[in-house]
Motif scaffolding. Structure first.
Motif, PDB file in Angstrom:
ATOM      1  N   ILE A  70       6.666  -0.831   1.838  1.00 29.86           N
ATOM      2  CA  ILE A  70       7.849  -1.794   1.639  1.00 29.86           C
ATOM      3  C   ILE A  70       7.861  -2.990   2.736  1.00 29.86           C
ATOM      4  CG2 ILE A  70       9.159  -0.299   3.170  1.00 29.86           C
ATOM      5  CD1 ILE A  70      10.805  -1.909   0.318  1.00 29.86           C
ATOM      6  N   GLU A  71       8.344  -3.840   2.392  1.00 27.94           N
ATOM      7  CA  GLU A  71       8.651  -5.089   3.404  1.00 27.94           C
ATOM      8  C   GLU A  71       9.674  -4.733   4.581  1.00 27.94           C
ATOM      9  OE1 GLU A  71      10.725  -9.104   2.342  1.00 27.94           O
ATOM     10  OE2 GLU A  71       8.579  -9.048   1.839  1.00 27.94           O
ATOM     11  N   TRP A 128      -6.193   4.158   4.507  1.00 30.89           N
ATOM     12  CA  TRP A 128      -6.553   5.330   3.601  1.00 30.89           C
ATOM     13  C   TRP A 128      -6.089   5.295   2.368  1.00 30.89           C
ATOM     14  CZ3 TRP A 128     -10.673   7.918   5.376  1.00 30.89           C
ATOM     15  CH2 TRP A 128     -10.681   7.813   6.947  1.00 30.89           C
ATOM     16  N   VAL A 129      -5.178   4.340   2.173  1.00 33.55           N
ATOM     17  CA  VAL A 129      -4.590   4.011   0.621  1.00 33.55           C
ATOM     18  C   VAL A 129      -5.514   3.803  -0.362  1.00 33.55           C
ATOM     19  CG1 VAL A 129      -3.132   2.622  -0.648  1.00 33.55           C
ATOM     20  CG2 VAL A 129      -2.372   3.784   1.423  1.00 33.55           C
ATOM     21  N   ASP A 130      -5.936   4.329  -1.281  1.00 34.38           N
ATOM     22  CA  ASP A 130      -6.748   3.820  -2.402  1.00 34.38           C
ATOM     23  C   ASP A 130      -6.070   2.922  -3.431  1.00 34.38           C
ATOM     24  OD1 ASP A 130      -8.789   5.300  -1.410  1.00 34.38           O
ATOM     25  OD2 ASP A 130      -8.128   7.150  -2.491  1.00 34.38           O
ATOM     26  N   LEU A 131      -4.888   3.174  -3.803  1.00 35.28           N
ATOM     27  CA  LEU A 131      -4.130   2.343  -4.824  1.00 35.28           C
ATOM     28  C   LEU A 131      -2.825   2.187  -4.119  1.00 35.28           C
ATOM     29  CD1 LEU A 131      -3.432   1.222  -7.382  1.00 35.28           C
ATOM     30  CD2 LEU A 131      -2.733   3.520  -8.327  1.00 35.28           C
ATOM     31  N   GLY A 132      -2.733   0.946  -3.801  1.00 36.64           N
ATOM     32  CA  GLY A 132      -1.367   0.598  -3.102  1.00 36.64           C
ATOM     33  C   GLY A 132      -0.586  -0.548  -3.856  1.00 36.64           C
ATOM     34  N   VAL A 133       0.612  -0.552  -3.673  1.00 37.41           N
ATOM     35  CA  VAL A 133       1.847  -1.503  -4.279  1.00 37.41           C
ATOM     36  C   VAL A 133       2.633  -1.847  -3.128  1.00 37.41           C
ATOM     37  CG1 VAL A 133       3.255  -1.946  -6.056  1.00 37.41           C
ATOM     38  CG2 VAL A 133       1.331  -0.369  -6.476  1.00 37.41           C
ATOM     39  N   ASN A 134       3.049  -3.035  -2.956  1.00 39.35           N
ATOM     40  CA  ASN A 134       3.943  -3.277  -2.102  1.00 39.35           C
ATOM     41  C   ASN A 134       5.183  -3.772  -2.595  1.00 39.35           C
ATOM     42  OD1 ASN A 134       2.820  -2.946   0.983  1.00 39.35           O
ATOM     43  ND2 ASN A 134       1.345  -4.428   0.172  1.00 39.35           N
TER      44      ASN A 134
END
Length: 257
Positions: free
Chosen positions: A135-136, A146-152
């Motif tokens: 989150i912004e 350590w995040v493999d799949l990330g969405v902001n």
């Protein structure tokens, strides 16, 4: 009801802005939508208008759904971003992330530091899928390594939808207002049957015990909730117990689908 004609019975002058109709002097714009789109000159205030925000919100949902659509069964874990790496709760987070991976669950966190990093780290180190939904914020910097799949995300409500939609359970480690926010939103969604078969595990009886006692001794005692609502919460200090609650709920969900 407003009359759709002027006093002489004729339809008043009108201007169309896409699906919006503007009448009676409300047509102040002297350019078309295409013109404003293609003409790059002029002020940039339009990027902060509500209609443009709607498109940003839509884009966040589309990106989130697209990125997470094929995620296997998963558990969302919450906890404090302020937990240092040498704190026992950080090590606990790593163990829970690893246990989820070993049980075949992806681990979803807020993608930040502290407990979130610990859970992502444990899941990744154990060979599981480590997911971070960032989150912004002015005081947190990007997704942890350590995040493999990330969405902001820009918007909390879009992000919170993903936490629930793609998880089969919540595990809450000690945390602050953000953790409490997610905890009570999840409980409300389950209570109102917006989601089903969704356990909420409070990990750490010394931290959560006081809150649980207040819910039982005040909210339940005064009739603000019922016994079934209280049963939505499971307090534990044992990782195997927490994973067992998750697995049992997932099996019950599978049996109904």
């Amino acid at each position: 009801m407003r009359n759709n004609t002027d006093n002489n019975g004729e339809r008043p002058p009108e201007r169309h802005r896409g699906p919006v109709v503007l009448r009676r002097g409300r047509q102040s714009e002297d350019s078309t939508t295409d013109q404003r789109l293609l003409d790059s000159r002029g002020p940039s205030d339009w990027v902060h208008t509500d209609p443009w925000r709607v498109l940003r919100i839509q884009a966040e949902f589309v990106e989130g759904f697209g990125a997470l659509a094929e995620v296997p069964r998963a558990v969302t874990v919450f906890g404090s971003a302020r937990t240092p790496r040498d704190h026992p709760e950080y090590q606990l987070g790593r163990q829970i992330g690893a246990a989820l991976a070993s049980a075949g669950f992806a681990a979803i966190t807020g993608g930040g530091p502290g407990v979130m990093e610990a859970v992502n780290r444990g899941a990744s180190e154990a060979g599981g899928l480590s997911i971070g939904l960032g989150i912004e914020l002015p005081f947190e910097q990007g997704l942890n390594p350590w995040v493999d799949l990330g969405v902001n995300f820009r918007y909390f409500f879009a992000r919170k939808t993903m936490f629930v939609k793609y998880a089969q359970a919540f595990i809450c480690l000690p945390g602050g207002f953000g953790t409490l926010d997610e905890l009570f939103e999840a409980l409300t969604l389950v209570q109102t049957k917006k989601v089903t078969k969704f356990p909420v595990v409070l990990f750490g009886s010394s931290y959560w015990g006081g809150l649980y006692d207040w819910i039982r001794n005040t909210m339940l005692a005064e009739g603000k909730i019922n016994e079934r609502d209280l049963a939505l919460l499971h307090v534990t200090d044992d990782i195997d117990d927490a994973i067992g609650v998750v697995q049992e709920a997932y099996k019950a969900w599978e049996d109904t689908h």
